[in-house]
Design a protein around this motif. Structure first.
Motif: not given
Length: 752
Positions: A373-377, A438-446
């Protein structure tokens, strides 16, 4: 399959391999510490010292005369010292430069060392210290050149032996041989041959086996059974034997791979050689399990396996069970069978394999493709993270990211937030947008969550336009971080050729993106479940022998159903027993699963009583009071009504009918899962006998690719593996074609 470095894999592919090694110890010897130990500061030792041989099981056989006090002899048993180091030909072991000088050993990693065995020779220290970075052991009054201590040196990176008083007065400290532990130790120059044979049924059709045979040189009659001082007299049935394989690499280093942990069964010796035979722990699990109980509320296979292992007296530190077994519940009792067969039934019911790992642990591990199962925040309202595992064509929405949208009719207008009408099939789109750097304030995660542990060799990431610049993979097993792996070379379709460890959760964190763009991930596709290939002219030494097995057209899995009896309580057993005041309990056993027990003493006298204090579906333990002598006891109860149903699966158009029965299986869903698992195995009706150059990496139940003229990337599952060593490696494999879909074709990812 055991993990190895890329240098090792390249070495095993070479037409002419460098030297192979083997180490075998009987006892409690830390082979990793033994193999990696070294002597620092060579200037502190005499020029005629040999700093390597004492650590590699070489004996000092002849001595040079030296000027130490009361050391040299003039009876012709010693040789004159050569003047130059290059002329030294006799192994003298480690000899300190100064009188009463210490000897120090170093290890590249901290090791736990249980005991030391040291050969000091004819001039031994009487009083000395053994120092480590954790403790100091004081030895007083040592009276022998052969010294053994059972002290445990925990978390040790160095050992130092410091003499205070020598038996000969002013003498140098000599170490002829030192072993990190207590036991007998063999390596290449002593071993004539060694054979390891393993068998595992992929569907637990029979019990796993592991056998190891070793033959060593005994021309010096070291292991003469009539020699009271011989180490052979200290051998005992069941002693632990550890096997370690080593391979010399291109750069001259040696990479060591654990071989096996087995247990001594028998040994024999003549004037030429000594032979040892050893096997796995399952041979000792021959006691009968009588604790089988029908549980209407159910019990997980995990807890049932723990109960069997505890009943067999297995230490909880010496087994490992897949956490997936906590998700499978059964009601039926285990029948009275040996503990090892009970474990086999549990493994089959849980679609697991039962085996002993290379460290001697009993393991029960899932052996099927787990559901994922894949999910993301934080994802956008039009993102669909769950679909990244689906093998469907993904479309793209036009977005405001820099250089993302064009005027070609290949992108769709965004839907209004909250309106699903006309939604397209797309993948994950991050809420976060990368900044100018290229940086994020909060890194995306899967996050990928699996129902059971899984191991894969590579995966593919399919991105939308403007792929990110860096992704960190974190794999977890049972909640613990197993590995962190970073990839920074990314394009639209990124094939990651990496051997991931076993995991049940995988987190992808995007630490760098394309400036002013979101992360768009359309698909995650797990790659091969193996990176190992048996090919002509490289691994295989003979052409494979293929066999067409009998075909199965239909598989029937029987369900066993227990229900209360409609009959009244009846006599289950009647027996005359002998009771004493010291032993006032007796256990009665039943052939059929029963319940609602009661007991009575025939013609009981005054004050004589009996009561049931413990029971399962197959036994009842009765405690007596007021009885000394014999008495007749009747056990009353009911037997469960047992019926059977079946689940069928069609596996082909022709062939025989196969019936599979596991007494633990009762529910239709459980039976269907088992039918799919066993059915996939039966559909693979071709097996291969292979001869190859031998590789200690391979385990039974491993998947490997087999070169074939007609079937590209033919995938087979190893169920028999024999590895032979006689100075070089050679092996044989029996494997069955795998049809379970655990792995895709080897080059499928690259062809996309």
């Amino acid at each position: 399959m055991q993990t190895a470095s890329q240098a090792y894999k390249a070495e095993m592919k070479k037409q002419l391999r460098d030297r192979s090694y083997i180490r075998v110890t009987i006892g409690l010897i830390n082979q990793e510490a033994q193999a990696s130990a070294s002597v620092p500061y060579p200037e502190r030792y005499t020029y005629y010292s040999n700093l390597g041989m004492p650590l590699n099981n070489y004996q000092v056989e002849e001595l040079y005369a030296a000027c130490d006090q009361d050391y040299s002899q003039v009876d012709g048993s010693m040789y004159f010292l050569p003047r130059r180091a290059e002329d030294v030909v006799l192994n003298q072991g480690i000899v300190s430069e100064s009188l009463l000088g210490p000897v120090e050993l170093r290890f590249p990693l901290p090791y736990d060392i249980r005991g030391l065995t040291i050969e000091f020779g004819k001039a031994w220290p009487v009083n000395f210290r053994i120092e480590s970075d954790q403790s100091t052991v004081e030895v007083k009054g040592n009276a022998f050149g052969h010294f053994v201590t059972e002290e445990i040196f925990d978390n040790t990176t160095w050992l130092r032996i410091v003499p205070e008083t020598m038996v000969n007065g002013q003498g140098r400290l000599r170490i002829h041989q030192i072993t990190m532990g207590i036991g007998i130790y063999f390596d290449n120059h002593k071993i004539l041959s060694a054979t390891k044979k393993e068998h595992v049924s992929p569907i637990m059709e029979e019990l796993p086996t592991l056998d190891f045979d070793l033959t060593v040189n005994n021309k010096d009659r070291t292991f003469d059974i009539e020699n009271e001082d011989s180490a052979v007299n200290f051998l005992e049935i069941g002693q632990e034997i550890r096997v370690l394989y080593g391979q010399e690499l291109e750069n001259g280093d040696t990479e060591w791979i654990p071989g096996a942990t087995v247990y001594l069964r028998e040994w024999s010796a003549d004037d030429e050689r000594m032979s040892f035979s050893a096997s796995d722990r399952f041979e000792d699990l021959d006691g009968t399990y009588y604790q089988g109980t029908y549980r209407p509320e159910g019990i997980t296979l995990y807890n049932l396996a723990v109960d069997v292992l505890e009943d067999a007296g297995v230490d909880s530190r010496t087994y490992w069970l897949d956490g997936y077994l906590r998700d499978v519940t059964v009601n039926n009792p285990l029948p009275p069978v040996p503990h090892r067969e009970a474990l086999q039934m549990i493994a089959n019911a849980g679609r697991c394999i039962l085996y002993q790992d290379r460290n001697g642990k009993i393991c029960m591990k899932s052996s099927f493709i787990p559901d994922m199962e894949a999910r993301a925040g934080a994802e956008t309202y039009f993102s669909s993270a769950a679909s990244v595992l689906e093998k469907t064509r993904k479309e793209a929405y036009a977005m405001t990211g820099r250089n993302f949208t064009d005027v070609k009719p290949a992108q769709f207008f965004l839907p209004r937030e909250g309106g699903d009408t006309g939604r397209i099939q797309n993948g994950y789109v991050s809420e976060a947008v990368a900044g100018e750097d290229g940086r994020f304030q909060e890194n995306p995660q899967v996050e990928i969550v699996l129902e059971a542990r899984y191991k894969c060799f590579g995966l593919t990431l399919v991105f939308g336009r403007n792929p990110p610049g860096e992704v960190v993979f974190r794999s977890y097993l049972d909640g613990d971080l197993a590995e962190e792996y970073t990839v920074s070379e990314i394009d639209g379709v990124t094939v990651i050729s990496h051997e991931f460890p076993d995991f049940d959760r995988l987190v992808l964190e995007f630490t760098k993106g394309t400036p002013f763009n979101r992360v768009v991930l359309d698909q995650i596709e797990f790659g091969e479940s193996t990176d190992y290939e048996l090919s002509y002219g490289t691994e295989l030494t003979r052409t494979p022998k293929g066999t067409q097995l009998a075909r199965v057209r239909e598989l029937q899995v029987l369900r066993t159903l227990y229900s209360p009896s409609a009959e009244e309580s009846k006599e289950l057993t009647r027996e005359t027993v002998e009771i004493t005041s010291a032993d006032n309990r007796y256990t009665f056993y039943f052939s059929n699963a029963s319940y609602e027990f009661s007991c009575a003493i025939t013609d009981a006298g005054a004050g004589q009583t009996a009561r049931i204090v413990d029971s399962s579906s197959y036994y009842a333990t009765v405690e007596f009071s007021g009885i000394s002598g014999s008495c007749e006891v009747v056990i009353m109860g009911k037997e469960y009504a047992v019926s059977q149903a079946k689940i069928s699966r069609q596996t082909g158009l022709q062939g025989s009918l196969e019936v599979w029965e596991n007494p633990l299986v009762s529910s239709p869903i459980h039976a269907a899962d088992l039918a799919d698992w066993v059915g996939d195995y039966l559909k693979a009706d071709r097996e291969y006998d292979l001869e190859y150059r031998g590789d200690p990496r391979i385990d039974t139940n491993d998947l490997v690719f087999l070169e074939n003229k007609y079937v590209p990337d033919l995938l087979v599952r190893v169920y028999d593996h024999t590895l032979k060593f006689n100075g070089a490696l050679a092996g044989t494999i029996k494997a069955r074609r795998d049809m379970s879909g655990v792995a895709a074709a080897k080059n499928r990812l690259e062809r996309k």
